[in-house]
Design an enzyme around this catalytic site. Structure first.
Site, mmCIF file in Angstrom:
data_model
loop_
_atom_site.group_PDB
_atom_site.id
_atom_site.type_symbol
_atom_site.label_atom_id
_atom_site.label_comp_id
_atom_site.label_asym_id
_atom_site.label_seq_id
_atom_site.Cartn_x
_atom_site.Cartn_y
_atom_site.Cartn_z
ATOM 1 N N VAL A 82 9.423 -3.260 -11.411
ATOM 2 C CA VAL A 82 9.580 -1.663 -11.623
ATOM 3 C C VAL A 82 10.691 -1.285 -11.877
ATOM 4 O O VAL A 82 11.028 -0.248 -12.342
ATOM 5 C CB VAL A 82 8.714 -1.119 -10.707
ATOM 6 C CG1 VAL A 82 7.137 -1.501 -10.799
ATOM 7 C CG2 VAL A 82 9.329 -1.368 -9.250
ATOM 8 N N SER A 101 5.127 8.420 1.653
ATOM 9 C CA SER A 101 4.844 8.020 3.218
ATOM 10 C C SER A 101 4.706 8.794 4.097
ATOM 11 O O SER A 101 5.500 9.736 4.155
ATOM 12 C CB SER A 101 5.978 6.593 3.434
ATOM 13 O OG SER A 101 6.001 6.313 4.756
ATOM 14 N N TYR A 108 14.237 3.699 3.511
ATOM 15 C CA TYR A 108 12.838 3.857 3.266
ATOM 16 C C TYR A 108 12.504 5.245 3.239
ATOM 17 O O TYR A 108 12.118 5.834 2.230
ATOM 18 C CB TYR A 108 11.946 3.087 4.165
ATOM 19 C CG TYR A 108 10.546 3.095 3.966
ATOM 20 C CD1 TYR A 108 10.004 2.159 3.052
ATOM 21 C CD2 TYR A 108 9.726 3.947 4.608
ATOM 22 C CE1 TYR A 108 8.456 1.957 2.710
ATOM 23 C CE2 TYR A 108 8.226 3.781 4.186
ATOM 24 C CZ TYR A 108 7.738 2.913 3.405
ATOM 25 O OH TYR A 108 6.446 2.907 3.016
ATOM 26 N N LYS A 119 11.279 7.740 -0.015
ATOM 27 C CA LYS A 119 10.250 8.324 -0.068
ATOM 28 C C LYS A 119 10.357 9.670 -0.112
ATOM 29 O O LYS A 119 9.520 10.417 -0.929
ATOM 30 C CB LYS A 119 9.440 7.823 1.187
ATOM 31 C CG LYS A 119 8.929 6.394 1.300
ATOM 32 C CD LYS A 119 8.230 6.153 0.098
ATOM 33 C CE LYS A 119 7.805 4.609 0.078
ATOM 34 N NZ LYS A 119 6.925 3.976 -1.326
ATOM 35 N N ILE A 160 -0.815 1.822 7.497
ATOM 36 C CA ILE A 160 -1.785 0.931 6.861
ATOM 37 C C ILE A 160 -1.734 -0.747 7.147
ATOM 38 O O ILE A 160 -0.618 -1.072 6.773
ATOM 39 C CB ILE A 160 -2.052 1.295 5.427
ATOM 40 C CG1 ILE A 160 -1.821 2.856 4.907
ATOM 41 C CG2 ILE A 160 -3.351 0.626 4.666
ATOM 42 C CD1 ILE A 160 -2.953 3.676 5.623
HETATM 43 P P1 NAP Z 1 2.383 -4.705 -0.161
HETATM 44 O O1 NAP Z 1 1.103 -5.266 0.432
HETATM 45 O O2 NAP Z 1 3.662 -5.496 -0.094
HETATM 46 O O3 NAP Z 1 2.264 -4.369 -1.755
HETATM 47 C C1 NAP Z 1 3.406 -3.951 -2.498
HETATM 48 C C2 NAP Z 1 3.377 -4.538 -3.915
HETATM 49 O O4 NAP Z 1 4.607 -4.164 -4.566
HETATM 50 C C3 NAP Z 1 3.615 -5.990 -3.612
HETATM 51 O O5 NAP Z 1 2.578 -6.934 -4.560
HETATM 52 C C4 NAP Z 1 4.990 -6.259 -3.993
HETATM 53 O O6 NAP Z 1 5.282 -7.535 -4.619
HETATM 54 C C5 NAP Z 1 5.166 -5.348 -5.238
HETATM 55 N N1 NAP Z 1 6.388 -5.069 -5.723
HETATM 56 C C6 NAP Z 1 7.596 -5.061 -4.740
HETATM 57 N N2 NAP Z 1 8.797 -4.748 -5.520
HETATM 58 C C7 NAP Z 1 8.237 -4.622 -6.676
HETATM 59 C C8 NAP Z 1 9.088 -4.544 -7.992
HETATM 60 N N3 NAP Z 1 10.416 -4.454 -8.045
HETATM 61 N N4 NAP Z 1 8.434 -4.685 -9.056
HETATM 62 C C9 NAP Z 1 7.135 -4.652 -9.017
HETATM 63 N N5 NAP Z 1 6.268 -4.883 -8.068
HETATM 64 C C10 NAP Z 1 6.921 -4.806 -6.783
HETATM 65 O O7 NAP Z 1 2.757 -3.104 0.278
HETATM 66 P P2 NAP Z 1 1.592 -2.180 0.625
HETATM 67 O O8 NAP Z 1 1.729 -1.685 2.214
HETATM 68 O O9 NAP Z 1 0.393 -2.199 0.172
HETATM 69 O O10 NAP Z 1 2.295 -0.776 0.014
HETATM 70 C C11 NAP Z 1 2.300 -0.211 -1.009
HETATM 71 C C12 NAP Z 1 2.883 0.969 -1.275
HETATM 72 O O11 NAP Z 1 2.402 2.027 -0.132
HETATM 73 C C13 NAP Z 1 4.412 1.176 -0.964
HETATM 74 O O12 NAP Z 1 5.083 1.981 -1.966
HETATM 75 C C14 NAP Z 1 4.634 1.426 0.505
HETATM 76 O O13 NAP Z 1 5.957 1.867 0.694
HETATM 77 C C15 NAP Z 1 3.729 2.736 0.530
HETATM 78 N N6 NAP Z 1 3.282 2.701 1.944
HETATM 79 C C16 NAP Z 1 2.698 1.881 2.897
HETATM 80 C C17 NAP Z 1 2.312 2.074 4.035
HETATM 81 C C18 NAP Z 1 1.495 0.887 4.805
HETATM 82 O O14 NAP Z 1 1.657 1.313 6.259
HETATM 83 N N7 NAP Z 1 1.399 -0.147 4.348
HETATM 84 C C19 NAP Z 1 2.549 3.381 4.671
HETATM 85 C C20 NAP Z 1 2.978 4.078 3.756
HETATM 86 C C21 NAP Z 1 3.110 4.021 2.482
HETATM 87 P P3 NAP Z 1 5.919 -8.758 -3.783
HETATM 88 O O15 NAP Z 1 5.182 -9.349 -2.631
HETATM 89 O O16 NAP Z 1 6.245 -10.016 -4.641
HETATM 90 O O17 NAP Z 1 7.121 -8.118 -3.062
#
Ligand code: NAP
Length: 254
Positions: free
Chosen positions: A68, A143, A156, A160, A189
């Site tokens: 991205v 977030s 981070y 955000k 999450i």
């Molecule tokens: P996740 O399970 O790590 O999923 C994120 C996905 O994005 C992974 O498949 C990752 O690939 C991919 N990604 C990372 N860098 C990328 C790039 N440069 N180009 C394309 N794809 C890329 O994380 P998640 O917890 O589901 O988080 C998803 C979103 O929600 C994020 O924006 C995060 O900041 C936000 N969020 C999460 C939480 C939480 O508690 N989990 C809370 C608030 C906000 P790789 O694994 O190969 O890096």
């Protein structure tokens, strides 16, 4: 039969970060609601698994193996969509370091993925929606970090907060063309990201986070996917420039 306002039959949704966690849950739920889903991610294997999940449930999925942070890759993938009704810019990374130990390269990387990656997705989606005069819904992933400080969360949280500002600014610019732009700001999450972040201490962190919530639990990716579906669908037709906070009640800003 889905409730009509949530029915995405005949629509196309593009989801970044679709290989894992929240992005995967969004891709699967938007497909269940009837959308053709274009999933994009760095993780080719995870993307394939998401597409298989969607197809096994009778949905339609396409995949785009991309970074991205590469504007050209994002543009080509978005422009390959026959139509585009929904953009969910979910891909992101976690980084933690105290302010005094934060290096330029940490800040640059987090801003590149978590802010510029979302910006490119928003720009390309809005351009296509404008060119086709189709309207649409853009959902960004912020977030709960935007509502509070937290040790180690400088890069981070800044990225955000920038996503929130992008969301509000773009909403004011494209609303008159029938394009809505909203952010989701999840609480804690349970995903591969948080598992990696807390390697070895997941149970402790989850118990802490659960105690902070009036609901007494942490979130699941599906909790966020339902918020994204709401913002993606006609159910939120009068909602734009807003931050939706599925966070278990951990924060209750005005
Ligand atoms: P996740 O399970 O790590 O999923 C994120 C996905 O994005 C992974 O498949 C990752 O690939 C991919 N990604 C990372 N860098 C990328 C790039 N440069 N180009 C394309 N794809 C890329 O994380 P998640 O917890 O589901 O988080 C998803 C979103 O929600 C994020 O924006 C995060 O900041 C936000 N969020 C999460 C939480 C939480 O508690 N989990 C809370 C608030 C906000 P790789 O694994 O190969 O890096």
């Amino acid at each position: 039969m889905p409730v009509k306002a949530y029915d995405l039959t005949g629509r196309t949704a593009f989801v970044t970060g679709a290989a894992s966690g929240i992005g995967r849950a969004c891709a699967v739920l938007l497909a269940e609601a009837g959308a053709t889903v274009h999933g994009a991610d760095l993780d080719a294997r995870g993307l394939h698994e998401t597409a298989t999940l969607i197809k096994d449930r009778g949905g339609t999925a396409r995949t785009h193996h991309l970074d991205v942070t590469d504007r050209t890759e994002v543009r080509q993938a978005v422009e390959s969509c026959e139509r585009l009704d929904v953009m969910a810019a979910v891909a992101g990374i976690m980084h933690s370091s105290p302010v005094l130990e934060t290096r330029d390269e940490d800040l640059d990387r987090v801003l590149a993925v978590n802010f510029k990656g979302v910006l490119y997705a928003c720009q390309e989606a809005a351009r296509l929606m404008l060119a086709r005069d189709s309207g649409g819904s853009i959902v960004t992933m912020a977030s709960g970090a935007v509502d509070t400080g937290g040790p180690g969360l400088l890069c981070y949280g800044v990225a955000k907060a920038a996503v929130v500002q992008l969301t509000k600014t773009l909403a004011t610019e494209v609303g008159r063309y029938g394009i809505r732009v909203n952010a989701v700001a999840p609480g804690w999450i349970r995903t591969p990201m948080t598992d990696r972040h807390d390697a070895g201490a997941q149970a402790h962190t989850e118990a802490l986070m659960a105690r902070m919530s009036p609901l007494g639990r942490v979130g699941e990716p599906e909790d966020i996917a339902h918020a994204v579906l709401h913002l993606a669908s006609d159910a939120s037709a009068f909602t734009t420039g807003q931050i939706l906070r599925p966070n278990g009640g951990v924060a209750m800003p005005w």
